[in-house]
Design an enzyme around this catalytic site. Structure first.
Site, mmCIF file in Angstrom:
data_model
loop_
_atom_site.group_PDB
_atom_site.id
_atom_site.type_symbol
_atom_site.label_atom_id
_atom_site.label_comp_id
_atom_site.label_asym_id
_atom_site.label_seq_id
_atom_site.Cartn_x
_atom_site.Cartn_y
_atom_site.Cartn_z
ATOM 1 N N ASP A 19 0.887 -1.162 0.000
ATOM 2 C CA ASP A 19 0.000 0.000 0.000
ATOM 3 C C ASP A 19 0.926 1.213 0.000
ATOM 4 O O ASP A 19 1.446 1.599 1.041
ATOM 5 C CB ASP A 19 -0.896 0.000 1.244
ATOM 6 C CG ASP A 19 -1.766 1.244 1.322
ATOM 7 O OD1 ASP A 19 -2.298 1.668 0.280
ATOM 8 O OD2 ASP A 19 -1.905 1.802 2.429
ATOM 9 N N GLU A 29 -1.206 -1.424 -4.924
ATOM 10 C CA GLU A 29 -2.414 -0.655 -5.213
ATOM 11 C C GLU A 29 -2.112 0.400 -6.275
ATOM 12 O O GLU A 29 -1.065 1.034 -6.249
ATOM 13 C CB GLU A 29 -2.937 0.023 -3.939
ATOM 14 C CG GLU A 29 -4.258 0.726 -4.145
ATOM 15 C CD GLU A 29 -4.851 1.277 -2.864
ATOM 16 O OE1 GLU A 29 -5.748 2.130 -2.974
ATOM 17 O OE2 GLU A 29 -4.426 0.867 -1.773
ATOM 18 N N ASP A 55 -2.397 1.014 7.395
ATOM 19 C CA ASP A 55 -1.627 0.876 6.157
ATOM 20 C C ASP A 55 -1.160 -0.563 5.940
ATOM 21 O O ASP A 55 -1.129 -1.047 4.808
ATOM 22 C CB ASP A 55 -0.433 1.838 6.165
ATOM 23 C CG ASP A 55 -0.890 3.288 6.164
ATOM 24 O OD1 ASP A 55 -1.488 3.718 5.172
ATOM 25 O OD2 ASP A 55 -0.653 3.978 7.170
#
Length: 173
Positions: free
Chosen positions: A8, A67, A139
């Site tokens: 992420d 991502e 996160d």
């Protein structure tokens, strides 16, 4: 068996999550955050590259998923996020790993079942799916969700390939 490193990306905090997939079984291997502090952007990007490189060396993943950049309201933030993603992708590509990219909506859909899920729902489902005793930091949970999304996508493709193979064999008989 495959080890999947999910990322992420962020220009201040980059989350990571590592899982092992054996068929439909998924096991948690580790997660955390690369905290980049309040240093110039170039130094943060180097730290992302180095941090991801160390994780790759430590966990020896077979697969890497990250991502995709979403359209932010602040163009400067979107650019910094893109640069953070780039540093992470280069670290993976530098070791020969293929890079899989997923939108936030795809990740949420795969983990929660709803593309509009919020961070708390993602954290909850990651904790549940991986049978963790405590919720990972946001996160890190997002990074684990990226890895889970990749695992589910791969498993679906394998299942579809198996079904297609059975159909072809049935027609050949």
């Amino acid at each position: 068996m495959s080890i999947i490193l999910g990322i992420d990306p962020g220009s201040r905090i980059t989350g990571y999550g590592v899982i092992q997939q054996r068929g439909k079984n998924i096991q948690y291997l580790g997660s955390g955050c690369i905290r980049l502090g309040d240093v110039p952007l170039a130094e943060r990007l180097i730290n992302i590259f180095r941090g991801i490189s160390e994780l790759i060396q430590q966990f020896q993943p077979d697969l890497f998923a990250i991502e995709q950049v979403f359209l932010a309201h602040n163009p400067d933030s979107a650019l910094k996020l893109g640069q953070a993603r780039g540093a992470a992708i280069v670290a993976a590509a530098n070791t020969g790993l293929d890079v899989a990219e997923y939108s936030a909506r795809q990740i949420k859909q795969a983990v929660v079942g709803k593309g509009s899920a919020d961070k708390k729902q993602v954290q909850h489902m990651v904790t549940h799916i991986l049978k963790l005793t405590a919720s990972p930091q946001a996160d890190a949970a997002d990074a684990l969700a990226v890895a889970l999304c990749h695992a589910h996508t791969r498993q679906s493709l394998i299942s579809m390939a198996g079904q297609a193979s059975k159909t072809v064999r049935g027609r050949l008989r």
